[in-house]
Scaffold this active site. Structure first.
Site, PDB file in Angstrom:
ATOM      1  N   ASN A   1      12.614 104.691  28.234  1.00 54.88           N
ATOM      2  CA  ASN A   1      11.272 105.256  28.077  1.00 54.88           C
ATOM      3  C   ASN A   1      11.239 106.771  27.949  1.00 54.88           C
ATOM      4  O   ASN A   1      10.268 107.317  27.422  1.00 54.88           O
ATOM      5  CB  ASN A   1      10.393 104.803  29.241  1.00 54.88           C
TER       6      ASN A   1
ATOM      7  N   THR B   1     -17.607 117.323 -13.323  1.00 51.97           N
ATOM      8  CA  THR B   1     -18.094 116.800 -12.049  1.00 51.97           C
ATOM      9  C   THR B   1     -18.497 115.349 -12.278  1.00 51.97           C
ATOM     10  O   THR B   1     -19.206 115.041 -13.231  1.00 51.97           O
ATOM     11  CB  THR B   1     -19.296 117.615 -11.536  1.00 51.97           C
TER      12      THR B   1
ATOM     13  N   SER C   1       6.217 101.971 -22.612  1.00 49.58           N
ATOM     14  CA  SER C   1       5.762 100.608 -22.816  1.00 49.58           C
ATOM     15  C   SER C   1       6.865  99.781 -23.451  1.00 49.58           C
ATOM     16  O   SER C   1       7.652 100.278 -24.253  1.00 49.58           O
ATOM     17  CB  SER C   1       4.520 100.582 -23.713  1.00 49.58           C
TER      18      SER C   1
END
Length: 454
Positions: A133, A178, A309
């Protein structure tokens, strides 16, 4: 094979294995999860055992020859770490891990003394005046301090590279956004500068939190009262350990508090989560600004690092930012787990300290790697100045300063009637208010729109 026994019975262990009966039982009880202890944690635990042997020898509690053999075995930790077979997610608050390390050191020390396995005792010699501990949590804190410094170094490098890009792109004007919609103009360099400042906060926060994790409970043994250890050992062990590890640790003022309460780990991981938030945001912004490149924003030219890809030729994907975002999501989940585990301790001990320490270290290492990869990626990002200029010229938000001249509603009506065409909206305002187009355009000069105020 050799036979070992404890009060539960006997087991047979292969002669070339340095672990003992406690490790063997734990390995059978807790199937492997695939998780591995951080190497710095193993190192820190071995150094705790070295410090204990050094001090116990000095104070006369441990035979000099046995102590020297234990110290030598601890110095071989790199060669011995493969004998640590207990899974990080074993039960028992780390007892199995502590015993695994005790047994490996004891058996290697026996070999160094040319004695049979079992001559040096895992508990009576290696674990003398210690408990799981106080050793487990102390090892965890030392390892976290070391790894945090490595992470901070990577944050610094990432921040510096972003600041380099800030200077490189500072004169490039573009449309701000934004809610993903056109907003007022901004410099591309200003966007990078905002990312750098966010990372500067992460760097500062993680530097400061080391002050809280330096306080360790070594010497507190089972519950922080120091039971089973002499006072002169309790008072001196931190100093010996600090010198051996070369890590600035200090004895906690309240060893009981430092043994049972794991809130400092929750605090540390909360700051790792904050870093993850910023890394996710930066990475996602890079993806958006580099999107397209022909049919979307396309204001950044992203590095081509791999084929994008298996079916679309020539495709380039933002794979590194996506990797960093995935790491961030993993750290988010670790944070929730560590908060719960830190809260779920009972009375004098937290039974989940192995999970808390392991996943804190894992998050640090994941983020260190993420910062490193993102640094190399951002270093090779280029600006698409033509697209920045094209997007800016088409943005209706350039008309924002005109509300101080004509009023919000009048400008909005012109925008509506022009069907969001900047030049048409300016012509409508020019005709209605008898102000020349040239004078209106002076008011919305992009050179002025990125400065503070109007």
């Amino acid at each position: 094979m050799r036979e070992e026994k404890d009060y539960l019975g006997k087991v047979e262990i292969e002669d070339d294995k340095l672990y003992g009966i406690s490790s063997y039982r734990a390995h059978k009880l807790f199937p492997e999860t695939g998780e591995k202890f951080d190497e710095r944690f193993i190192w820190a635990y071995f150094m705790i055992k070295k410090a204990a042997a050094t001090l116990n020898k000095e104070l006369g509690y441990l035979d000099s020859n046995i102590a020297d053999a234990i110290i030598s075995a601890c110095d071989e930790w790199k060669n011995l770490k493969d004998h640590i077979i207990v899974d990080p997610l074993s039960g028992g608050a780390g007892t199995s891990v502590n015993m695994n390390i005790n047994e490996v050191i004891a058996n290697r020390a026996s070999q160094l003394l040319n004695k049979e396995i079992g001559y040096v005792k895992p508990i009576e010699h290696v674990n003398l005046h210690q408990s799981t501990n106080d050793t487990f949590v102390t090892a965890g804190k030392i390892a976290i301090i070391v790894r945090l410094r490595e992470l901070i170094d990577q944050i610094i490098k990432l921040q510096e590279i972003i600041q380099t890009k800030e200077k490189e792109f500072y004169r490039i004007r573009k449309v701000g956004r934004t809610q993903l919609m056109d907003g007022p103009p901004i410099m591309l360099g200003q966007e990078f500068g905002a990312w750098a400042d966010a990372l500067a906060r992460d760097r500062w926060r993680l530097n400061k939190v080391e002050e809280r994790i330096r306080n360790v409970n070594i010497g507190g043994t089972a519950i922080g009262t120091g039971i089973g250890a002499p006072k002169n050992y309790v008072l001196k062990i931190v100093n010996v350990l600090r010198e051996i590890c070369n890590v600035k640790i200090a004895k906690a003022d309240n060893l009981i508090d430092a043994t049972q309460n794991m809130d400092v780990f929750s605090e540390i991981h909360g700051l790792l989560k904050a870093l993850s938030v910023n890394l996710y945001k930066i990475s996602n912004d890079i993806r958006l600004l580099g999107s397209g490149p022909n049919t979307s924003i396309g204001e950044l030219i992203l590095p081509k690092v791999q084929i994008g890809s298996s079916i679309m030729p020539g495709k380039n994907n933002p794979v590194v930012p996506e990797y960093v975002m995935q790491i961030s999501l993993v750290v988010f989940s670790h944070d929730s787990m560590i908060n719960h585990a830190s809260a779920f301790g009972n009375l004098e001990l937290n039974q989940f300290s192995p999970l808390i320490v392991h996943y804190t270290l894992k998050s640090i290492n994941l983020l260190k790697n993420a910062c490193h990869s993102l640094s190399k990626y951002i270093e090779n990002i280029k600006a698409n100045e033509e697209r920045c200029r094209e997007n800016l010229e088409k943005s209706i938000s350039n008309l924002t300063p005109l509300i101080n001249i004509f009023g919000y509603n009048e400008v909005a009506q012109a925008v509506k009637e022009s069907n969001y065409d900047v030049d048409k909206a300016i012509n409508l305002l020019s005709e209605k208010f008898s102000i020349s187009v040239e004078d209106i355009k002076k008011k919305i000069n992009p050179d002025n729109l990125t400065k503070l105020g109007f």
